[in-house]
Design an enzyme around this catalytic site. Structure first.
Site, mmCIF file in Angstrom:
data_model
loop_
_atom_site.group_PDB
_atom_site.id
_atom_site.type_symbol
_atom_site.label_atom_id
_atom_site.label_comp_id
_atom_site.label_asym_id
_atom_site.label_seq_id
_atom_site.Cartn_x
_atom_site.Cartn_y
_atom_site.Cartn_z
ATOM 1 N N CYS A 1 90.275 -11.550 56.423
ATOM 2 C CA CYS A 1 90.704 -12.537 55.430
ATOM 3 C C CYS A 1 91.664 -13.589 55.982
ATOM 4 O O CYS A 1 92.172 -14.404 55.222
ATOM 5 C CB CYS A 1 91.324 -11.840 54.218
ATOM 6 N N LEU B 1 77.784 19.295 40.368
ATOM 7 C CA LEU B 1 77.848 19.582 38.938
ATOM 8 C C LEU B 1 79.198 20.093 38.461
ATOM 9 O O LEU B 1 79.497 20.018 37.273
ATOM 10 C CB LEU B 1 76.752 20.585 38.557
ATOM 11 N N CYS C 1 82.670 16.130 77.840
ATOM 12 C CA CYS C 1 82.786 17.296 78.720
ATOM 13 C C CYS C 1 83.482 18.457 78.011
ATOM 14 O O CYS C 1 83.213 19.625 78.304
ATOM 15 C CB CYS C 1 83.519 16.923 80.006
ATOM 16 N N ALA D 1 82.143 2.349 55.601
ATOM 17 C CA ALA D 1 81.270 1.214 55.869
ATOM 18 C C ALA D 1 80.991 0.436 54.585
ATOM 19 O O ALA D 1 81.052 -0.800 54.567
ATOM 20 C CB ALA D 1 79.964 1.699 56.495
ATOM 21 N N ARG E 1 82.082 18.819 38.943
ATOM 22 C CA ARG E 1 83.067 17.771 38.685
ATOM 23 C C ARG E 1 82.446 16.455 38.218
ATOM 24 O O ARG E 1 83.132 15.638 37.623
ATOM 25 C CB ARG E 1 83.909 17.526 39.937
#
EC number: 2.3.2.-
Length: 641
Positions: free
Chosen positions: A442, A57, A173, A120, A59
């Site tokens: 691409c 809230l 570890c 993602a 921003r």
């Protein structure tokens, strides 16, 4: 609409006729939606899977306290319609990676604008826009830093054309045996949450690692020395969750196991402590004797912002106990087999991680951290700044107007810096770079070589770790290029599940084998060459050979490379910048920096880099009938060598 009235007639008409897709309705998304409708854009689709949280809230101004818990996309639409009722806005409370939003869906739009906070989704939208042939305006912020860039198929670099530093990870570890930094303890505490209350993951084990090569000890002899194997803490080698359930999630027993008995067990690994300060076990009883009980700090008694206070050890022990009890009750209410999901904004979950991490820090002689600091580190959070989001959203609209006016060649990647550079510039424009011919996404023929051990990598690992995690595919289909069209992985539910736990060598895959991976949703095909190796590094399952090289040693002047994450955990946008002292941001193009390889020189985080196969060279996407794996033969085994 004052702004549209000031635009040239042709541009104003293009604005009115365009239909835009806004992906994300958070910090940047709220500002962007407001800017778009005030500019004159009326046909908008906005999609966001997230719901409104109180922490938004300060921003995300389209939301109010009464909206907490509701869909961001839906509330953003409602709020915008209050000051622009003529707008035609469609809101989707959903993930953009849902198969319903396919290439045909993207083709409806004049362009897409990303206001995302995770890599993602950025990778996915990048591929969908390339497949649909529509421009994409990418953006991101991190604190005072921000960036906007334009992606157009065949003209500019795509989002994945340049390498990005992967999210920092730590050896198991180190997390389990020898933490040396607060972040190690915080990661351990998050793992512990999942091991106790969430989905168990073998890679997130928290018990002492007896296989630590640095220890080089005799576990049998050490176990005899350790007076903590079956007493109180029950250091038996059962899963953490099984043990916790057997105790009824008793906070005191959990405390003594994790912070006393497991630490004593670690101390028996003598070699670990020859050059390190050994850890000091904690005892619940000693922390809660009369003297220490009087020192326990009550949160209500803390002055100032309590989340920014560092408590004492006894108080963190008490917080650990209270949070375990609360989380135990949440599990009970959900029923048998239920799991909790860690969320930095969930108070009991955050209290648990804060307490557990600080207790471990104390044990390993580190300075403890406030809840505020732990939350920032646990969520990889860079505090968001509303002004940065406002500047970046304005730049997105300016780049969009250039595209609609047919002046794509005038589009720039623009960086926002925290401090002015020597030329007194805060906004730094850079020319857009052409597509990287080596890009995995691409390029004309997407191809990659992956080094791995065919006798150790399973089909499940190939699917989850390599194709989905590294190469960001959503629903891959994999065919072995063996002349038979053997289907190794199918996106059809259940079709190849029987293969999952088998080693890929069992299917005749050996050195120099080729796999064709298709993601039909993304309209993306990748040819994968297998390079077999018996000598992979410890904890390394695979390597991408010849990962996309960075373009030259160019370095953004005056400003070190940083990651722009839009306040998220996996970041995504480059950040480097220079400054500008003019009020009219339209003039940034007149003061360009030398070519910067906008994405190469900045820390665009994580994710893998891939290439896109154009339509004219695309391999047929017709699925082939699955063929059973070939019977192993002697010559197959010889060929593997």
């Amino acid at each position: 609409m004052a702004v549209i009235g000031a635009l040239p007639k042709e541009v104003a008409e293009a604005v009115s006729a365009s239909r835009l897709l806004v992906v994300g309705a958070g910090g940047i998304g709220c500002e962007l939606l407001k800017n778009l409708v005030l500019t004159g854009f009326t046909n908008l689709d906005v999609i966001d899977l997230d719901t409104i949280d109180v922490s938004n809230l300060n921003r995300q101004f389209l939301f109010q306290k009464k909206h907490v818990g509701r869909s961001k996309a839906q509330v953003a639409k409602e709020s915008v319609l209050q000051f622009c009722p003529d707008a035609n806005i469609t809101a989707y409370h959903d993930s953009i990676m849902n198969p319903d939003y396919n290439v045909e869906f993207f083709k409806q739009f004049t362009m897409a604008m990303n206001a995302l906070d995770n890599n993602a989704a950025r990778n996915h939208v990048n591929r969908m826009c390339l497949a649909a042939g529509i421009p994409l305006i990418e953006s991101g912020t991190a604190g005072y830093l921000g960036q906007v860039s334009v992606i157009k198929k065949g003209v500019t670099e795509c989002y994945e054309c340049q390498p990005k530093p992967t999210q920092k990870t730590f050896p198991g570890c180190t997390i389990r045996n020898t933490p040396s930094e607060p972040i190690h303890c915080i990661v351990w505490a998050k793992y512990l949450f999942n091991q106790l209350f969430g989905e168990e993951d073998a890679d997130q084990e928290v018990a002492p690692d007896i296989a630590d090569p640095e220890a080089a000890w005799d576990p049998t002899k050490a176990a005899e020395r350790a007076n903590a194997s079956n007493v109180d803490g029950d250091i038996k080698r059962v899963s953490t969750k099984q043990w916790a359930k057997s105790t009824g999630y008793d906070p005191i027993k959990l405390f003594n196991k994790l912070f006393r008995d497991d630490i004593k067990y670690l101390l028996t690994m003598d070699r670990l402590w020859r050059k390190r300060k050994p850890p000091i076990p904690l005892e619940w009883a000693s922390l809660h004797n009369k003297e220490n009980c009087s020192e326990i700090q009550n949160e209500s008694s803390l002055l100032g912002l309590k989340d920014q206070k560092v408590l004492n050890v006894a108080s963190y022990a008490q917080l650990f106990s209270k949070s375990v009890e609360t989380l135990r009750e949440q599990l009970r209410e959900k029923g048998d087999g239920a799991e909790l999901v860690w969320d930095k904004d969930d108070v009991p979950a955050m209290d648990f991680v804060t307490a557990a991490a600080n207790l471990r820090m104390h044990i390993f002689s580190m300075n403890m951290k406030s809840k505020f600091d732990v939350k920032s580190m646990a969520g990889n959070i860079i505090p968001a700044i509303a002004t940065t989001n406002a500047v970046i959203s304005g730049l997105i609209v300016l780049e969009g107007l250039k595209i609609l006016s047919g002046n794509t060649e005038q589009c720039r990647t623009v960086f926002l810096n925290k401090q002015p550079n020597p030329r007194k510039k805060l906004l730094v424009p850079c020319s857009l770079d052409p597509p990287n011919p080596s890009c995995y996404v691409c390029a004309i023929k997407p191809e990659v070589t992956v080094k791995l051990n065919v006798h150790k990598v399973t089909v499940q690992m190939l699917q989850d770790k390599i194709l989905k995690e590294k190469f960001a595919m959503v629903a891959p289909d994999v065919q072995i290029e063996d002349g038979k069209g053997t289907i190794l992985i199918s996106s059809e539910a259940g079709e190849t599940d029987a293969n999952n736990h088998r080693k890929i060598s069992e299917f005749g895959i050996r050195n120099s084998s080729q796999l064709q991976a298709d993601d039909f949703l993304q309209d993306y095909t990748l040819m994968m060459n297998i390079l077999h190796s018996d000598e992979m590094e410890k904890d390394v399952d695979f390597e991408v050979v010849g990962d996309v090289p960075e373009k030259g040693p160019q370095k953004p002047p005056e400003e070190s490379v940083k990651n722009i994450t839009n306040g998220s955990d996996d970041g995504a946008q480059p950040s480097t910048s220079k400054a500008q002292d003019q009020d009219d941001v339209l003039i940034v193009d007149s003061d360009e920096e030398s070519p910067s390889s906008s994405n190469a020189d900045v820390g665009m985080e994580s994710a893998s880099l891939k290439r896109k196969l154009p339509d004219e060279e695309a391999v047929s996407s017709t699925k082939r009938k699955r063929i059973e794996p070939p019977v192993e033969e002697d010559d197959d085994i010889i060929a593997l060598d």
